[in-house]
Design a protein around this motif. Structure first.
Motif, PDB file in Angstrom:
ATOM      1  N   THR A 147       0.818  -1.211   0.000  1.00  8.66           N
ATOM      2  CA  THR A 147       0.000   0.000   0.000  1.00  8.66           C
ATOM      3  C   THR A 147       0.853   1.263   0.000  1.00  8.66           C
ATOM      4  O   THR A 147       0.444   2.288  -0.538  1.00  8.66           O
ATOM      5  CB  THR A 147      -0.920   0.011   1.231  1.00  8.66           C
ATOM      6  OG1 THR A 147      -0.123  -0.140   2.420  1.00  8.66           O
ATOM      7  CG2 THR A 147      -1.928  -1.124   1.157  1.00  8.66           C
ATOM      8  N   ASP A 148       2.024   1.198   0.623  1.00 10.22           N
ATOM      9  CA  ASP A 148       2.916   2.345   0.641  1.00 10.22           C
ATOM     10  C   ASP A 148       4.322   1.890   1.045  1.00 10.22           C
ATOM     11  O   ASP A 148       4.560   0.691   1.272  1.00 10.22           O
ATOM     12  CB  ASP A 148       2.415   3.441   1.594  1.00 10.22           C
ATOM     13  CG  ASP A 148       2.193   2.931   3.024  1.00 10.22           C
ATOM     14  OD1 ASP A 148       2.797   1.903   3.399  1.00 10.22           O
ATOM     15  OD2 ASP A 148       1.423   3.567   3.767  1.00 10.22           O
ATOM     16  N   HIS A 149       5.262   2.842   1.116  1.00 10.04           N
ATOM     17  CA  HIS A 149       6.649   2.520   1.443  1.00 10.04           C
ATOM     18  C   HIS A 149       6.763   1.924   2.846  1.00 10.04           C
ATOM     19  O   HIS A 149       7.554   1.001   3.068  1.00 10.04           O
ATOM     20  CB  HIS A 149       7.524   3.765   1.330  1.00 10.04           C
ATOM     21  CG  HIS A 149       7.712   4.253  -0.076  1.00 10.04           C
ATOM     22  ND1 HIS A 149       6.688   4.752  -0.837  1.00 10.04           N
ATOM     23  CD2 HIS A 149       8.843   4.315  -0.851  1.00 10.04           C
ATOM     24  CE1 HIS A 149       7.150   5.104  -2.018  1.00 10.04           C
ATOM     25  NE2 HIS A 149       8.453   4.850  -2.058  1.00 10.04           N
ATOM     26  N   ASP A 150       5.980   2.460   3.786  1.00 11.20           N
ATOM     27  CA  ASP A 150       6.047   1.958   5.157  1.00 11.20           C
ATOM     28  C   ASP A 150       5.661   0.480   5.215  1.00 11.20           C
ATOM     29  O   ASP A 150       6.266  -0.304   5.947  1.00 11.20           O
ATOM     30  CB  ASP A 150       5.115   2.759   6.066  1.00 11.20           C
ATOM     31  CG  ASP A 150       5.582   4.187   6.251  1.00 11.20           C
ATOM     32  OD1 ASP A 150       6.682   4.520   5.753  1.00 11.20           O
ATOM     33  OD2 ASP A 150       4.861   4.979   6.887  1.00 11.20           O
ATOM     34  N   ALA A 151       4.672   0.102   4.444  1.00 10.94           N
ATOM     35  CA  ALA A 151       4.240  -1.295   4.433  1.00 10.94           C
ATOM     36  C   ALA A 151       5.342  -2.189   3.885  1.00 10.94           C
ATOM     37  O   ALA A 151       5.540  -3.319   4.364  1.00 10.94           O
ATOM     38  CB  ALA A 151       2.968  -1.441   3.595  1.00 10.94           C
ATOM     39  N   ALA A 152       6.069  -1.710   2.884  1.00 14.59           N
ATOM     40  CA  ALA A 152       7.170  -2.499   2.329  1.00 14.59           C
ATOM     41  C   ALA A 152       8.289  -2.661   3.349  1.00 14.59           C
ATOM     42  O   ALA A 152       8.874  -3.737   3.479  1.00 14.59           O
ATOM     43  CB  ALA A 152       7.699  -1.831   1.059  1.00 14.59           C
ATOM     44  N   VAL A 153       8.588  -1.593   4.083  1.00 15.20           N
ATOM     45  CA  VAL A 153       9.620  -1.685   5.119  1.00 15.20           C
ATOM     46  C   VAL A 153       9.205  -2.688   6.185  1.00 15.20           C
ATOM     47  O   VAL A 153      10.009  -3.533   6.620  1.00 15.20           O
ATOM     48  CB  VAL A 153       9.881  -0.298   5.752  1.00 15.20           C
ATOM     49  CG1 VAL A 153      10.845  -0.432   6.935  1.00 15.20           C
ATOM     50  CG2 VAL A 153      10.459   0.658   4.714  1.00 15.20           C
ATOM     51  N   ARG A 154       7.952  -2.622   6.621  1.00 16.79           N
ATOM     52  CA  ARG A 154       7.472  -3.557   7.643  1.00 16.79           C
ATOM     53  C   ARG A 154       7.532  -4.995   7.140  1.00 16.79           C
ATOM     54  O   ARG A 154       7.880  -5.915   7.889  1.00 16.79           O
ATOM     55  CB  ARG A 154       6.042  -3.194   8.052  1.00 16.79           C
ATOM     56  CG  ARG A 154       5.918  -1.919   8.882  1.00 16.79           C
ATOM     57  CD  ARG A 154       4.545  -1.826   9.532  1.00 16.79           C
ATOM     58  NE  ARG A 154       3.484  -1.803   8.545  1.00 16.79           N
ATOM     59  CZ  ARG A 154       3.005  -0.692   7.974  1.00 16.79           C
ATOM     60  NH1 ARG A 154       3.513   0.496   8.301  1.00 16.79           N
ATOM     61  NH2 ARG A 154       2.031  -0.745   7.090  1.00 16.79           N
ATOM     62  N   ASP A 155       7.219  -5.193   5.874  1.00 13.74           N
ATOM     63  CA  ASP A 155       7.255  -6.541   5.317  1.00 13.74           C
ATOM     64  C   ASP A 155       8.687  -7.069   5.291  1.00 13.74           C
ATOM     65  O   ASP A 155       8.925  -8.247   5.597  1.00 13.74           O
ATOM     66  CB  ASP A 155       6.668  -6.546   3.900  1.00 13.74           C
ATOM     67  CG  ASP A 155       6.548  -7.950   3.339  1.00 13.74           C
ATOM     68  OD1 ASP A 155       5.615  -8.671   3.739  1.00 13.74           O
ATOM     69  OD2 ASP A 155       7.405  -8.330   2.504  1.00 13.74           O
ATOM     70  N   TYR A 156       9.639  -6.215   4.921  1.00 17.18           N
ATOM     71  CA  TYR A 156      11.053  -6.636   4.943  1.00 17.18           C
ATOM     72  C   TYR A 156      11.456  -7.058   6.349  1.00 17.18           C
ATOM     73  O   TYR A 156      12.082  -8.114   6.536  1.00 17.18           O
ATOM     74  CB  TYR A 156      11.956  -5.511   4.457  1.00 17.18           C
ATOM     75  CG  TYR A 156      13.413  -5.743   4.799  1.00 17.18           C
ATOM     76  CD1 TYR A 156      14.199  -6.599   4.028  1.00 17.18           C
ATOM     77  CD2 TYR A 156      13.985  -5.145   5.927  1.00 17.18           C
ATOM     78  CE1 TYR A 156      15.529  -6.849   4.366  1.00 17.18           C
ATOM     79  CE2 TYR A 156      15.306  -5.391   6.267  1.00 17.18           C
ATOM     80  CZ  TYR A 156      16.080  -6.235   5.487  1.00 17.18           C
ATOM     81  OH  TYR A 156      17.389  -6.488   5.826  1.00 17.18           O
ATOM     82  N   VAL A 157      11.115  -6.244   7.341  1.00 17.33           N
ATOM     83  CA  VAL A 157      11.499  -6.545   8.725  1.00 17.33           C
ATOM     84  C   VAL A 157      10.853  -7.848   9.181  1.00 17.33           C
ATOM     85  O   VAL A 157      11.501  -8.699   9.810  1.00 17.33           O
ATOM     86  CB  VAL A 157      11.104  -5.381   9.653  1.00 17.33           C
ATOM     87  CG1 VAL A 157      11.330  -5.759  11.113  1.00 17.33           C
ATOM     88  CG2 VAL A 157      11.908  -4.132   9.301  1.00 17.33           C
ATOM     89  N   ASP A 158       9.569  -8.042   8.872  1.00 22.73           N
ATOM     90  CA  ASP A 158       8.860  -9.246   9.302  1.00 22.73           C
ATOM     91  C   ASP A 158       9.373 -10.501   8.587  1.00 22.73           C
ATOM     92  O   ASP A 158       9.346 -11.593   9.164  1.00 22.73           O
ATOM     93  CB  ASP A 158       7.359  -9.097   9.041  1.00 22.73           C
ATOM     94  CG  ASP A 158       6.724  -8.029   9.932  1.00 22.73           C
ATOM     95  OD1 ASP A 158       7.325  -7.690  10.971  1.00 22.73           O
ATOM     96  OD2 ASP A 158       5.635  -7.535   9.567  1.00 22.73           O
ATOM     97  N   ALA A 159       9.822 -10.349   7.350  1.00 17.30           N
ATOM     98  CA  ALA A 159      10.231 -11.511   6.558  1.00 17.30           C
ATOM     99  C   ALA A 159      11.704 -11.868   6.734  1.00 17.30           C
ATOM    100  O   ALA A 159      12.134 -12.935   6.278  1.00 17.30           O
ATOM    101  CB  ALA A 159       9.951 -11.251   5.075  1.00 17.30           C
ATOM    102  N   SER A 160      12.481 -11.013   7.380  1.00 15.84           N
ATOM    103  CA  SER A 160      13.927 -11.202   7.453  1.00 15.84           C
ATOM    104  C   SER A 160      14.360 -11.602   8.857  1.00 15.84           C
ATOM    105  O   SER A 160      13.745 -11.212   9.851  1.00 15.84           O
ATOM    106  CB  SER A 160      14.655  -9.912   7.036  1.00 15.84           C
ATOM    107  OG  SER A 160      14.271  -9.516   5.736  1.00 15.84           O
TER     108      SER A 160
END
Length: 229
Positions: A147-160
């Protein structure tokens, strides 16, 4: 039959690192002047793995002295030097020239001063996890996936793995410590794989600083609550 990984690394592992630094760069080394690609390899390796320089010099020289024939290349028994824009007849002398430059650098203890990366290879060699983050989560498909850049950052943190996130955070701070101009930060994120603009109102440097601030505090995992809590 093709070489096993251990044998490859013993014979050609560091040679491959040197040659990789030339991909997309001119192999224009002269006896009195190393190329931009070789300077990038020397700069990065001196500051991260100085012991590997001697291995590189040895492997380059041995390969140049004993170039493989077409049959052994086809069988996978030798390392095939990628096309670096030189005629085949000039590759042997070029390898000797590179080896001579590396030897001279070692013998003189000529450690290059720290600086911002200057080639595509050097950006990724110095900031591998940042490249994984920008190239993997901020490609041109990012607006369709998040949905936005913040969501992508959160996804990286959660997936890594948390250790990778910590490494990424450290690389962010190292990049910001270069104190580049905003145009140079734009170049940096592009080299590292970012294909979308940062969110308004940030420029590339400001957005990286914001991400670093958000990830600055480690997230503790306290485990399940104790009985009776």
């Amino acid at each position: 039959m093709p070489m096993k990984p251990l044998e490859f690394d013993r014979r050609y592992g560091e040679l491959d690192q040197v040659i990789s630094a030339y991909l997309g760069m001119p192999a224009d080394d002269e006896p009195d002047k190393p190329s931009e690609a070789l300077q990038a390899y020397l700069r990065h390796t001196w500051h991260t793995r100085p012991w590997a320089l001697a291995t590189a010099e040895t492997q380059l020289r041995e390969y140049a002295r004993n170039p493989p024939g077409r049959l052994r290349l086809s069988l996978g028994e030798f390392y095939p030097v990628p096309d670096v824009g030189l005629p085949e007849s000039a590759v042997q002398d070029w390898l000797f020239t590179i080896a001579d430059h590396i030897k001279a650098s070692i013998e003189a203890g000529a450690v290059p001063p720290p600086s911002a990366p200057r080639t595509h290879w050097e950006w990724h060699a110095r900031f591998p996890e940042l490249g994984q983050f920008l190239g993997g989560w901020f490609s041109q498909d990012m607006p369709d996936e998040f949905t936005d850049h913040d969501a992508a950052v959160r996804d990286y943190v959660d997936a890594s793995d948390p250790q990778l996130v910590a490494r990424f955070t450290g690389e962010l701070h190292e990049l910001l410590a270069l104190h580049l101009d905003e145009s140079d930060y734009a170049l940096a994120v592009a080299e590292l794989g970012m294909e979308v603009d940062p969110p308004q109102p940030y420029g590339p440097g400001g957005w990286l600083a914001w991400v670093a601030q958000q990830l600055g505090e480690p997230r503790a995992d306290y485990g399940p609550p104790l009985q009776g809590d």
